[in-house]
Design an enzyme around this catalytic site. Sequence first.
Site, mmCIF file in Angstrom:
data_model
loop_
_atom_site.group_PDB
_atom_site.id
_atom_site.type_symbol
_atom_site.label_atom_id
_atom_site.label_comp_id
_atom_site.label_asym_id
_atom_site.label_seq_id
_atom_site.Cartn_x
_atom_site.Cartn_y
_atom_site.Cartn_z
ATOM 1 N N ARG A 1 1.870 -3.098 15.863
ATOM 2 C CA ARG A 1 3.300 -2.819 15.944
ATOM 3 C C ARG A 1 4.044 -4.023 16.480
ATOM 4 O O ARG A 1 3.587 -4.680 17.414
ATOM 5 C CB ARG A 1 3.552 -1.608 16.848
ATOM 6 C CG ARG A 1 2.881 -0.379 16.276
ATOM 7 C CD ARG A 1 3.203 0.870 17.031
ATOM 8 N NE ARG A 1 2.442 1.964 16.468
ATOM 9 C CZ ARG A 1 2.425 3.207 16.955
ATOM 10 N NH1 ARG A 1 3.141 3.493 18.015
ATOM 11 N NH2 ARG A 1 1.711 4.133 16.365
ATOM 12 N N ARG B 1 1.597 -1.390 26.265
ATOM 13 C CA ARG B 1 2.389 -1.697 25.071
ATOM 14 C C ARG B 1 1.946 -3.024 24.474
ATOM 15 O O ARG B 1 2.324 -4.083 24.944
ATOM 16 C CB ARG B 1 3.881 -1.749 25.435
ATOM 17 C CG ARG B 1 4.829 -1.733 24.262
ATOM 18 C CD ARG B 1 6.276 -1.641 24.708
ATOM 19 N NE ARG B 1 6.540 -0.448 25.490
ATOM 20 C CZ ARG B 1 6.785 0.753 24.975
ATOM 21 N NH1 ARG B 1 6.848 0.897 23.668
ATOM 22 N NH2 ARG B 1 6.990 1.789 25.749
ATOM 23 N N GLU C 1 2.801 8.680 28.313
ATOM 24 C CA GLU C 1 2.400 9.227 27.022
ATOM 25 C C GLU C 1 1.086 8.617 26.555
ATOM 26 O O GLU C 1 0.904 7.402 26.572
ATOM 27 C CB GLU C 1 3.496 8.924 25.995
ATOM 28 C CG GLU C 1 3.130 9.407 24.605
ATOM 29 C CD GLU C 1 4.151 8.967 23.553
ATOM 30 O OE1 GLU C 1 5.298 8.688 23.918
ATOM 31 O OE2 GLU C 1 3.770 8.909 22.372
ATOM 32 N N SER D 1 0.636 11.957 20.887
ATOM 33 C CA SER D 1 1.812 12.613 20.352
ATOM 34 C C SER D 1 1.352 13.439 19.168
ATOM 35 O O SER D 1 0.761 12.899 18.244
ATOM 36 C CB SER D 1 2.818 11.540 19.927
ATOM 37 O OG SER D 1 4.040 12.124 19.599
ATOM 38 N N ARG E 1 -4.561 3.006 26.318
ATOM 39 C CA ARG E 1 -3.944 3.786 27.396
ATOM 40 C C ARG E 1 -4.985 4.669 28.077
ATOM 41 O O ARG E 1 -4.895 4.940 29.281
ATOM 42 C CB ARG E 1 -2.788 4.620 26.850
ATOM 43 C CG ARG E 1 -1.622 3.732 26.421
ATOM 44 C CD ARG E 1 -0.385 4.507 26.039
ATOM 45 N NE ARG E 1 0.690 3.582 25.671
ATOM 46 C CZ ARG E 1 1.927 3.949 25.372
ATOM 47 N NH1 ARG E 1 2.258 5.237 25.383
ATOM 48 N NH2 ARG E 1 2.833 3.050 25.055
#
Length: 426
Positions: A264, A279, A351, A354, A392
Amino acid sequence: MIDQRLLRNNPALIEEGLKARGMDIDLAPLQKHCKALKELEEKRNILQSQGNSIGKEVGKKIKQGISPNSEEISNLRIKGNQIKQEVGLIEEEEKSINTRLNDQILCLPNLPEKDSIQGKNEKDNKEIRRWGEPFSRKNLKEHWEIANKLNLWDSERSALIAKSRFVTLFNQAAKLERSLISFMLDLHVKKGYQEVLPPALVNTASLKGSGQLPKFAEESFRCADDDLWLTPTAEVPLTSLHRGEIIPKELLPLKYVAYSPCFRREAGSYGRDTRGLIRLHQFNKVELYWFSNPINSREALDQITSDAESVLQQLELPYRVIELCTGDLGFSAKKTYDLEVWLPGANAYREISSCSNCGDFQARRSSIRTKDNNKKNVLLHTLNGSGLAIGRTMAAILENGQQSDGSINLPKALIPYFGSSKLKPE
RNA sequence: GGAGAGGUGGCUGAGUGGUCGAAAGCGAACGACUCGAAAUCGUUUGAUAGCUUCAACUAUCCGUGGGUUCGAAUCCCACCCUCUCCGCCA
Protein backbone atom coordinates in the site's frame (compact mmCIF):
# COMPACT_ATOMS: atom_id res chain seq x y z
CA MET A 1 -21.24 -1.31 -7.84
CA ILE A 2 -24.71 -0.01 -7.39
CA ASP A 3 -27.53 -1.53 -9.40
CA GLN A 4 -28.38 0.62 -12.42
CA ARG A 5 -31.99 -0.47 -12.21
CA LEU A 6 -32.17 0.95 -8.71
CA LEU A 7 -30.60 4.15 -9.97
CA ARG A 8 -33.21 4.44 -12.69
CA ASN A 9 -36.23 3.57 -10.58
CA ASN A 10 -35.42 4.66 -7.07
CA PRO A 11 -32.44 6.99 -6.76
CA ALA A 12 -33.80 8.33 -3.47
CA LEU A 13 -32.95 5.04 -1.83
CA ILE A 14 -29.35 5.34 -2.98
CA GLU A 15 -29.13 8.96 -1.91
CA GLU A 16 -30.29 7.93 1.54
CA GLY A 17 -27.59 5.30 1.80
CA LEU A 18 -24.92 7.71 0.64
CA LYS A 19 -26.11 10.32 3.07
CA ALA A 20 -25.64 7.82 5.89
CA ARG A 21 -22.02 7.65 4.78
CA GLY A 22 -21.81 11.40 4.94
CA MET A 23 -22.02 11.96 1.20
CA ASP A 24 -24.52 14.46 -0.06
CA ILE A 25 -24.92 13.61 -3.71
CA ASP A 26 -27.68 14.58 -6.09
CA LEU A 27 -28.23 11.58 -8.32
CA ALA A 28 -30.72 13.26 -10.62
CA PRO A 29 -28.12 13.87 -13.37
CA LEU A 30 -26.99 10.28 -13.19
CA GLN A 31 -30.53 9.07 -13.35
CA LYS A 32 -31.09 11.27 -16.38
CA HIS A 33 -28.13 9.68 -18.16
CA CYS A 34 -29.42 6.28 -17.26
CA LYS A 35 -32.81 6.97 -18.72
CA ALA A 36 -31.40 8.61 -21.84
CA LEU A 37 -29.33 5.51 -22.38
CA LYS A 38 -32.38 3.29 -22.26
CA GLU A 39 -34.24 5.49 -24.73
CA LEU A 40 -31.34 5.42 -27.14
CA GLU A 41 -31.12 1.67 -26.80
CA GLU A 42 -34.77 1.30 -27.63
CA LYS A 43 -34.39 3.51 -30.69
CA ARG A 44 -31.39 1.54 -31.82
CA ASN A 45 -33.13 -1.77 -31.33
CA ILE A 46 -35.92 -0.77 -33.68
CA LEU A 47 -33.46 0.34 -36.35
CA GLN A 48 -31.38 -2.79 -35.96
CA SER A 49 -34.49 -4.88 -36.31
CA GLN A 50 -35.28 -3.13 -39.59
CA GLY A 51 -31.74 -3.60 -40.77
CA ASN A 52 -31.86 -7.28 -39.96
CA SER A 53 -34.99 -7.83 -42.00
CA ILE A 54 -33.47 -6.01 -44.97
CA GLY A 55 -30.48 -8.27 -44.75
CA LYS A 56 -32.70 -11.31 -44.74
CA GLU A 57 -34.74 -10.05 -47.64
CA VAL A 58 -31.66 -9.53 -49.79
CA GLY A 59 -30.47 -12.99 -48.98
CA LYS A 60 -33.79 -14.51 -49.92
CA LYS A 61 -34.00 -12.65 -53.23
CA ILE A 62 -30.52 -13.60 -54.30
CA LYS A 63 -31.31 -17.20 -53.51
CA GLN A 64 -34.42 -16.90 -55.67
CA GLY A 65 -32.18 -15.95 -58.56
CA ILE A 66 -32.58 -12.22 -58.65
CA SER A 67 -29.38 -10.56 -59.81
CA PRO A 68 -27.39 -8.85 -57.05
CA ASN A 69 -27.00 -5.93 -59.39
CA SER A 70 -30.71 -5.45 -59.98
CA GLU A 71 -32.36 -2.20 -59.08
CA GLU A 72 -34.52 -3.94 -56.47
CA ILE A 73 -31.56 -5.13 -54.54
CA SER A 74 -29.49 -1.99 -54.82
CA ASN A 75 -32.45 -0.07 -53.40
CA LEU A 76 -32.43 -2.36 -50.40
CA ARG A 77 -28.72 -1.83 -50.09
CA ILE A 78 -29.16 1.90 -49.99
CA LYS A 79 -31.77 1.55 -47.29
CA GLY A 80 -29.54 -0.78 -45.35
CA ASN A 81 -26.71 1.69 -45.51
CA GLN A 82 -28.92 4.49 -44.28
CA ILE A 83 -29.93 2.43 -41.27
CA LYS A 84 -26.36 1.50 -40.60
CA GLN A 85 -25.41 5.15 -40.53
CA GLU A 86 -28.21 6.04 -38.12
CA VAL A 87 -27.29 3.17 -35.85
CA GLY A 88 -23.68 4.34 -35.91
CA LEU A 89 -24.68 7.78 -34.70
CA ILE A 90 -26.77 6.40 -31.88
CA GLU A 91 -24.03 4.04 -30.83
CA GLU A 92 -21.56 6.89 -30.63
CA GLU A 93 -23.89 8.81 -28.38
CA GLU A 94 -24.53 5.76 -26.23
CA LYS A 95 -20.84 5.16 -25.87
CA SER A 96 -20.08 8.65 -24.67
CA ILE A 97 -22.94 8.65 -22.16
CA ASN A 98 -22.07 5.17 -21.03
CA THR A 99 -18.42 5.86 -20.27
CA ARG A 100 -19.34 8.96 -18.32
CA LEU A 101 -22.08 7.14 -16.42
CA ASN A 102 -19.91 4.15 -15.70
CA ASP A 103 -17.04 6.23 -14.39
CA GLN A 104 -19.38 7.84 -11.93
CA ILE A 105 -21.23 4.71 -10.87
CA LEU A 106 -17.98 2.88 -10.26
CA CYS A 107 -17.02 5.66 -7.85
CA LEU A 108 -20.14 5.29 -5.73
CA PRO A 109 -19.57 3.25 -2.57
CA ASN A 110 -21.73 0.41 -1.35
CA LEU A 111 -24.90 1.23 0.56
CA PRO A 112 -24.82 0.48 4.31
CA GLU A 113 -27.03 -2.27 5.64
CA LYS A 114 -30.41 -0.86 6.63
CA ASP A 115 -30.14 -1.36 10.39
CA SER A 116 -26.55 -0.11 10.66
CA ILE A 117 -25.33 2.26 13.30
CA GLN A 118 -25.70 5.78 11.95
CA GLY A 119 -22.70 7.99 12.51
CA LYS A 120 -20.16 10.39 11.10
CA ASN A 121 -16.78 8.87 11.89
CA GLU A 122 -14.91 6.41 14.07
CA LYS A 123 -16.11 8.22 17.19
CA ASP A 124 -19.59 6.88 16.53
CA ASN A 125 -18.48 3.27 16.21
CA LYS A 126 -19.85 0.92 18.79
CA GLU A 127 -18.01 -1.59 20.92
CA ILE A 128 -19.82 -4.91 20.73
CA ARG A 129 -17.80 -7.07 23.09
CA ARG A 130 -14.40 -7.59 24.69
CA TRP A 131 -12.30 -10.66 25.16
CA GLY A 132 -9.38 -11.06 27.56
CA GLU A 133 -7.93 -8.80 30.21
CA PRO A 134 -6.05 -5.81 28.83
CA PHE A 135 -3.11 -5.65 31.17
CA SER A 136 -1.18 -2.56 32.06
CA ARG A 137 1.94 -1.88 34.10
CA LYS A 138 4.47 0.85 34.56
CA ASN A 139 7.46 1.00 32.22
CA LEU A 140 5.95 -1.10 29.47
CA LYS A 141 7.70 -0.72 26.14
CA GLU A 142 6.22 -0.19 22.74
CA HIS A 143 7.01 -2.91 20.24
CA TRP A 144 9.73 -1.03 18.35
CA GLU A 145 11.60 -0.39 21.59
CA ILE A 146 11.46 -4.09 22.31
CA ALA A 147 12.64 -4.80 18.80
CA ASN A 148 15.68 -2.59 19.26
CA LYS A 149 16.68 -4.41 22.41
CA LEU A 150 16.23 -7.84 20.85
CA ASN A 151 17.68 -6.86 17.48
CA LEU A 152 14.54 -8.00 15.66
CA TRP A 153 14.47 -5.69 12.68
CA ASP A 154 16.12 -2.78 10.99
CA SER A 155 14.31 0.14 9.45
CA GLU A 156 17.34 2.17 8.36
CA ARG A 157 18.73 -0.65 6.27
CA SER A 158 15.24 -1.16 4.83
CA ALA A 159 15.20 2.44 3.69
CA LEU A 160 18.55 1.76 2.07
CA ILE A 161 17.10 -1.21 0.24
CA ALA A 162 13.70 0.34 -0.54
CA LYS A 163 12.53 3.42 1.35
CA SER A 164 10.92 4.37 4.61
CA ARG A 165 7.92 2.33 5.78
CA PHE A 166 9.60 -0.93 4.86
CA VAL A 167 10.99 -3.37 7.34
CA THR A 168 13.60 -6.09 7.26
CA LEU A 169 13.16 -8.77 9.89
CA PHE A 170 16.08 -10.68 11.30
CA ASN A 171 16.58 -13.95 13.09
CA GLN A 172 13.90 -14.51 15.74
CA ALA A 173 11.54 -11.97 14.20
CA ALA A 174 11.86 -13.43 10.72
CA LYS A 175 11.10 -16.85 12.09
CA LEU A 176 8.23 -15.56 14.19
CA GLU A 177 6.67 -13.94 11.14
CA ARG A 178 6.90 -17.22 9.25
CA SER A 179 5.49 -19.11 12.25
CA LEU A 180 2.52 -16.79 12.51
CA ILE A 181 1.64 -17.24 8.85
CA SER A 182 1.74 -21.02 9.13
CA PHE A 183 -0.13 -21.05 12.39
CA MET A 184 -2.98 -18.93 11.06
CA LEU A 185 -3.28 -20.85 7.79
CA ASP A 186 -3.39 -24.16 9.64
CA LEU A 187 -5.98 -22.88 12.09
CA HIS A 188 -8.34 -21.75 9.33
CA VAL A 189 -7.83 -24.83 7.20
CA LYS A 190 -8.90 -26.86 10.25
CA LYS A 191 -12.09 -24.81 10.28
CA GLY A 192 -12.88 -25.74 6.70
CA TYR A 193 -11.20 -23.03 4.65
CA GLN A 194 -9.43 -23.84 1.40
CA GLU A 195 -5.87 -22.59 1.39
CA VAL A 196 -4.87 -20.40 -1.56
CA LEU A 197 -1.61 -18.72 -2.45
CA PRO A 198 -2.57 -16.14 -5.09
CA PRO A 199 -0.42 -13.95 -7.35
CA ALA A 200 0.95 -10.87 -5.65
CA LEU A 201 0.40 -8.85 -8.82
CA VAL A 202 -3.11 -8.22 -10.09
CA ASN A 203 -4.51 -6.58 -13.19
CA THR A 204 -6.76 -3.55 -13.48
CA ALA A 205 -9.91 -5.60 -13.96
CA SER A 206 -9.29 -7.38 -10.67
CA LEU A 207 -8.85 -4.12 -8.77
CA LYS A 208 -12.02 -2.76 -10.34
CA GLY A 209 -13.84 -5.92 -9.46
CA SER A 210 -13.20 -5.66 -5.75
CA GLY A 211 -13.61 -1.87 -5.55
CA GLN A 212 -10.05 -0.49 -5.26
CA LEU A 213 -10.34 1.11 -8.70
CA PRO A 214 -11.11 3.52 -10.22
CA LYS A 215 -11.40 5.64 -7.11
CA PHE A 216 -8.34 4.65 -5.10
CA ALA A 217 -5.63 4.39 -7.73
CA GLU A 218 -3.24 6.45 -5.63
CA GLU A 219 -3.37 3.81 -2.87
CA SER A 220 -1.78 1.02 -4.94
CA PHE A 221 1.63 0.55 -6.51
CA ARG A 222 1.47 0.20 -10.28
CA CYS A 223 3.91 -1.51 -12.64
CA ALA A 224 5.09 0.89 -15.30
CA ASP A 225 5.18 -1.38 -18.33
CA ASP A 226 2.36 -3.81 -17.70
CA ASP A 227 -1.28 -3.78 -16.76
CA LEU A 228 -0.34 -5.01 -13.31
CA TRP A 229 -0.43 -3.63 -9.78
CA LEU A 230 0.97 -4.90 -6.50
CA THR A 231 -1.91 -6.40 -4.62
CA PRO A 232 -3.04 -4.21 -1.69
CA THR A 233 -4.84 -7.16 -0.06
CA ALA A 234 -5.56 -10.78 -0.94
CA GLU A 235 -9.21 -9.74 -1.13
CA VAL A 236 -8.44 -8.56 -4.67
CA PRO A 237 -7.12 -11.81 -6.18
CA LEU A 238 -9.64 -13.83 -4.18
CA THR A 239 -12.58 -11.88 -5.60
CA SER A 240 -11.26 -12.40 -9.10
CA LEU A 241 -10.72 -16.09 -8.47
CA HIS A 242 -14.30 -16.58 -9.63
CA ARG A 243 -14.83 -13.48 -11.75
CA GLY A 244 -17.47 -14.10 -14.42
CA GLU A 245 -18.58 -17.42 -12.97
CA ILE A 246 -21.89 -18.90 -11.97
CA ILE A 247 -21.21 -20.97 -8.85
CA PRO A 248 -23.68 -23.78 -8.12
CA LYS A 249 -25.46 -23.01 -4.89
CA GLU A 250 -24.58 -26.44 -3.49
CA LEU A 251 -20.95 -25.27 -3.37
CA LEU A 252 -21.76 -22.19 -1.29
CA PRO A 253 -20.39 -20.92 0.89
CA LEU A 254 -16.97 -21.17 -0.73
CA LYS A 255 -14.48 -20.33 2.00
CA TYR A 256 -10.90 -19.41 1.17
CA VAL A 257 -7.94 -18.52 3.29
CA ALA A 258 -5.00 -16.90 1.59
CA TYR A 259 -1.64 -15.68 2.72
CA SER A 260 -0.30 -12.78 0.67
CA PRO A 261 2.09 -9.91 0.99
CA CYS A 262 0.17 -6.64 0.77
CA PHE A 263 1.43 -3.41 -0.73
CA ARG A 264 0.00 0.00 0.00
CA ARG A 265 1.24 3.45 -0.87
CA GLU A 266 -0.24 4.94 2.31
CA ALA A 267 -0.58 8.25 0.50
CA GLY A 268 -1.79 10.90 2.90
CA SER A 269 -0.65 9.20 6.07
CA TYR A 270 2.72 10.97 6.36
CA GLY A 271 3.80 11.25 9.93
CA ARG A 272 1.32 8.69 11.23
CA ASP A 273 2.60 5.49 12.82
CA THR A 274 6.06 6.11 11.51
CA ARG A 275 7.68 3.68 13.87
CA GLY A 276 7.24 -0.02 14.20
CA LEU A 277 5.11 -2.51 12.34
CA ILE A 278 1.78 -0.74 12.34
CA ARG A 279 1.80 1.05 9.00
CA LEU A 280 4.13 -0.23 6.28
CA HIS A 281 4.20 -0.16 2.49
CA GLN A 282 4.59 -3.92 2.54
CA PHE A 283 3.13 -6.27 5.10
CA ASN A 284 1.98 -9.85 5.33
CA LYS A 285 -1.60 -10.85 5.88
CA VAL A 286 -3.70 -13.96 6.10
CA GLU A 287 -7.08 -13.19 4.60
CA LEU A 288 -10.42 -14.97 4.92
CA TYR A 289 -12.84 -14.75 2.04
CA TRP A 290 -16.34 -16.14 1.51
CA PHE A 291 -18.53 -16.45 -1.54
CA SER A 292 -21.89 -16.70 0.18
CA ASN A 293 -25.44 -17.42 -0.82
CA PRO A 294 -27.16 -14.01 -0.74
CA ILE A 295 -29.86 -15.26 1.61
CA ASN A 296 -27.50 -15.89 4.51
CA SER A 297 -24.63 -13.46 4.19
CA ARG A 298 -25.59 -11.78 7.48
CA GLU A 299 -24.90 -14.94 9.45
CA ALA A 300 -21.82 -15.44 7.33
CA LEU A 301 -20.42 -12.15 8.61
CA ASP A 302 -20.83 -13.33 12.18
CA GLN A 303 -19.06 -16.55 11.32
CA ILE A 304 -16.13 -14.98 9.49
CA THR A 305 -15.72 -12.52 12.36
CA SER A 306 -15.65 -15.27 14.92
CA ASP A 307 -13.13 -17.17 12.79
CA ALA A 308 -10.88 -14.12 12.86
CA GLU A 309 -11.44 -13.76 16.61
CA SER A 310 -10.38 -17.33 17.18
CA VAL A 311 -6.86 -16.43 16.07
CA LEU A 312 -6.60 -13.76 18.76
CA GLN A 313 -8.01 -16.14 21.34
CA GLN A 314 -5.54 -18.86 20.43
CA LEU A 315 -2.76 -16.31 20.71
CA GLU A 316 -4.11 -15.15 24.07
CA LEU A 317 -4.27 -11.55 22.90
CA PRO A 318 -6.97 -9.36 24.48
CA TYR A 319 -9.16 -7.62 21.94
CA ARG A 320 -12.47 -5.92 21.42
CA VAL A 321 -14.99 -6.08 18.58
CA ILE A 322 -16.15 -2.81 17.11
CA GLU A 323 -19.07 -2.35 14.77
CA LEU A 324 -18.35 0.44 12.32
CA CYS A 325 -20.92 3.18 11.93
CA THR A 326 -22.18 4.17 8.48
CA GLY A 327 -19.72 7.06 8.23
CA ASP A 328 -16.68 4.89 8.85
CA LEU A 329 -17.46 2.03 6.48
CA GLY A 330 -15.00 1.10 3.75
CA PHE A 331 -15.92 1.69 0.11
CA SER A 332 -17.13 -1.83 -0.72
CA ALA A 333 -18.63 -2.77 2.62
CA LYS A 334 -22.27 -2.95 3.73
CA LYS A 335 -21.40 -3.82 7.27
CA THR A 336 -18.08 -4.18 9.07
CA TYR A 337 -16.74 -5.45 12.37
CA ASP A 338 -13.23 -4.38 13.27
CA LEU A 339 -11.17 -6.40 15.70
CA GLU A 340 -8.87 -4.28 17.82
CA VAL A 341 -6.04 -5.91 19.70
CA TRP A 342 -4.73 -4.63 22.99
CA LEU A 343 -1.26 -3.06 22.80
CA PRO A 344 -0.13 -2.56 26.41
CA GLY A 345 2.99 -0.64 25.40
CA ALA A 346 0.91 1.88 23.52
CA ASN A 347 -1.81 1.53 26.13
CA ALA A 348 -4.42 1.34 23.37
CA TYR A 349 -6.50 -0.95 21.22
CA ARG A 350 -5.35 -1.08 17.57
CA GLU A 351 -7.14 -2.47 14.54
CA ILE A 352 -5.79 -5.88 13.61
CA SER A 353 -8.63 -7.25 11.50
CA SER A 354 -11.56 -5.91 9.55
CA CYS A 355 -14.43 -8.22 8.67
CA SER A 356 -16.94 -7.01 6.09
CA ASN A 357 -20.01 -8.12 4.29
CA CYS A 358 -19.89 -6.56 0.83
CA GLY A 359 -23.29 -7.87 -0.21
CA ASP A 360 -23.54 -8.00 -4.01
CA PHE A 361 -21.32 -4.94 -4.50
CA GLN A 362 -18.19 -6.80 -5.57
CA ALA A 363 -20.20 -9.59 -7.16
CA ARG A 364 -21.87 -7.12 -9.49
CA ARG A 365 -18.56 -5.51 -10.43
CA SER A 366 -17.03 -8.92 -10.98
CA SER A 367 -20.11 -10.69 -12.30
CA ILE A 368 -20.12 -13.58 -9.86
CA ARG A 369 -23.44 -15.34 -9.60
CA THR A 370 -25.25 -18.37 -8.32
CA LYS A 371 -28.71 -19.85 -8.91
CA ASP A 372 -31.62 -19.07 -6.62
CA ASN A 373 -34.34 -21.56 -5.75
CA ASN A 374 -36.12 -20.80 -9.03
CA LYS A 375 -32.92 -21.58 -10.93
CA LYS A 376 -32.54 -17.96 -11.87
CA ASN A 377 -29.07 -16.47 -11.93
CA VAL A 378 -28.56 -14.05 -9.08
CA LEU A 379 -25.53 -12.19 -7.79
CA LEU A 380 -24.01 -13.84 -4.77
CA HIS A 381 -22.55 -12.07 -1.75
CA THR A 382 -18.90 -11.72 -0.82
CA LEU A 383 -17.31 -11.31 2.58
CA ASN A 384 -13.77 -10.75 3.70
CA GLY A 385 -11.90 -10.58 6.95
CA SER A 386 -8.28 -10.41 7.99
CA GLY A 387 -7.30 -13.45 9.88
CA LEU A 388 -4.96 -11.63 10.76
CA ALA A 389 -2.54 -8.90 9.73
CA ILE A 390 0.79 -10.54 10.58
CA GLY A 391 2.90 -7.48 11.38
CA ARG A 392 0.38 -6.06 13.80
CA THR A 393 0.02 -9.48 15.37
CA MET A 394 3.76 -9.58 15.95
CA ALA A 395 3.59 -6.13 17.52
CA ALA A 396 0.83 -7.33 19.83
CA ILE A 397 2.73 -10.46 20.80
CA LEU A 398 5.84 -8.45 21.60
CA GLU A 399 3.98 -5.93 23.72
CA ASN A 400 1.75 -8.42 25.50
CA GLY A 401 4.48 -10.94 26.13
CA GLN A 402 7.17 -8.61 27.46
CA GLN A 403 8.87 -9.66 30.67
CA SER A 404 10.93 -7.62 33.10
CA ASP A 405 14.11 -9.46 32.10
CA GLY A 406 13.70 -8.22 28.51
CA SER A 407 12.53 -11.52 27.09
CA ILE A 408 9.18 -12.15 25.42
CA ASN A 409 6.85 -14.96 26.40
CA LEU A 410 5.14 -16.46 23.36
CA PRO A 411 1.59 -17.80 23.33
CA LYS A 412 1.49 -21.57 23.80
CA ALA A 413 -0.23 -22.14 20.47
CA LEU A 414 2.82 -20.77 18.71
CA ILE A 415 5.41 -22.98 20.34
CA PRO A 416 5.04 -25.91 17.92
CA TYR A 417 5.60 -23.47 15.06
CA PHE A 418 8.34 -21.34 16.55
CA GLY A 419 10.12 -24.12 18.37
CA SER A 420 10.62 -22.18 21.58
CA SER A 421 8.46 -20.50 24.20
CA LYS A 422 10.42 -17.26 24.35
CA LEU A 423 12.18 -14.57 22.43
CA LYS A 424 15.45 -13.91 24.16
CA PRO A 425 17.96 -11.07 24.05
CA GLU A 426 20.87 -12.16 21.85
C1' G B 1 11.61 -12.75 -26.92
C1' G B 2 11.19 -16.05 -31.88
C1' A B 3 8.17 -19.93 -34.72
C1' G B 4 3.68 -22.69 -35.14
C1' A B 5 -1.46 -24.25 -33.52
C1' G B 6 -5.78 -22.72 -31.32
C1' G B 7 -9.77 -19.75 -28.48
C1' U B 8 -17.58 -21.57 -30.41
C1' G B 9 -23.23 -22.84 -25.33
C1' G B 10 -22.24 -26.43 -18.36
C1' C B 11 -18.49 -29.80 -21.11
C1' U B 12 -16.72 -32.30 -25.89
C1' G B 13 -17.07 -30.60 -30.72
C1' A B 14 -19.10 -29.29 -36.03
C1' G B 15 -19.72 -25.00 -38.60
C1' U B 16 -15.30 -20.56 -43.71
C1' G B 17 -20.56 -14.84 -46.19
C1' G B 18 -27.50 -15.19 -46.16
C1' U B 19 -33.70 -18.18 -41.38
C1' C B 20 -26.66 -19.96 -37.33
C1' G B 21 -27.99 -18.34 -31.20
C1' A B 22 -25.38 -22.04 -33.74
C1' A B 23 -25.36 -29.56 -35.81
C1' A B 24 -24.13 -33.81 -32.99
C1' G B 25 -22.77 -36.08 -28.48
C1' C B 26 -22.28 -35.77 -23.18
C1' G B 27 -24.30 -33.66 -18.90
C1' A B 28 -28.80 -31.69 -16.54
C1' A B 29 -34.36 -31.27 -15.86
C1' C B 30 -39.18 -33.30 -16.58
C1' G B 31 -42.34 -37.36 -18.27
C1' A B 32 -43.19 -42.70 -19.60
C1' C B 33 -41.76 -47.72 -18.29
C1' U B 34 -40.48 -49.88 -12.94
C1' C B 35 -42.39 -51.88 -6.30
C1' G B 36 -37.96 -48.67 -6.67
C1' A B 37 -33.52 -47.89 -9.42
C1' A B 38 -30.38 -48.72 -13.75
C1' A B 39 -30.98 -49.20 -18.88
C1' U B 40 -34.36 -47.51 -22.68
C1' C B 41 -37.81 -44.11 -25.06
C1' G B 42 -40.01 -39.04 -25.38
C1' U B 43 -39.83 -33.80 -24.34
C1' U B 44 -37.05 -29.75 -22.56
C1' U B 45 -32.37 -27.29 -21.56
C1' G B 46 -27.25 -20.62 -22.90
C1' A B 47 -26.66 -15.40 -21.16
C1' U B 48 -27.82 -10.12 -20.70
C1' A B 49 -31.09 -6.09 -21.48
C1' G B 50 -35.98 -4.11 -22.91
C1' C B 51 -41.36 -5.00 -23.01
C1' U B 52 -44.13 -8.12 -20.01
C1' U B 53 -47.00 -11.38 -13.76
C1' C B 54 -46.19 -15.74 -17.41
C1' A B 55 -45.85 -16.52 -22.55
C1' A B 56 -44.81 -14.22 -26.98
C1' C B 57 -41.71 -10.56 -28.99
C1' U B 58 -37.13 -7.29 -29.95
C1' A B 59 -31.92 -6.35 -29.52
C1' U B 60 -26.98 -7.92 -28.26
C1' C B 61 -23.46 -11.91 -27.26
C1' C B 62 -19.21 -17.57 -31.03
C1' G B 63 -11.58 -14.53 -26.73
C1' U B 64 -11.49 -8.58 -26.80
C1' G B 65 -11.68 -4.13 -29.78
C1' G B 66 -12.00 -2.11 -34.62
C1' G B 67 -13.00 -2.69 -40.06
C1' U B 68 -15.28 -4.66 -44.90
C1' U B 69 -20.60 -5.98 -46.36
C1' C B 70 -27.53 -4.98 -47.44
C1' G B 71 -25.89 -9.30 -44.30
C1' A B 72 -20.07 -11.89 -40.34
C1' A B 73 -19.01 -17.34 -35.76
C1' U B 74 -17.33 -17.39 -40.97
C1' C B 75 -13.35 -12.22 -44.59
C1' C B 76 -9.49 -8.13 -43.00
C1' C B 77 -6.54 -5.48 -38.96
C1' A B 78 -4.86 -4.90 -33.89
C1' C B 79 -4.65 -6.81 -29.11
C1' C B 80 -5.31 -10.58 -25.11
C1' C B 81 -5.11 -15.57 -23.56
C1' U B 82 -3.99 -21.00 -23.95
C1' C B 83 -0.99 -25.03 -25.96
C1' U B 84 3.63 -26.98 -28.54
C1' C B 85 8.74 -26.12 -30.05
C1' C B 86 13.18 -22.85 -29.56
C1' G B 87 15.81 -19.16 -26.56
C1' C B 88 16.35 -17.32 -21.47
C1' C B 89 15.72 -18.43 -16.42
C1' A B 90 14.40 -19.59 -10.24
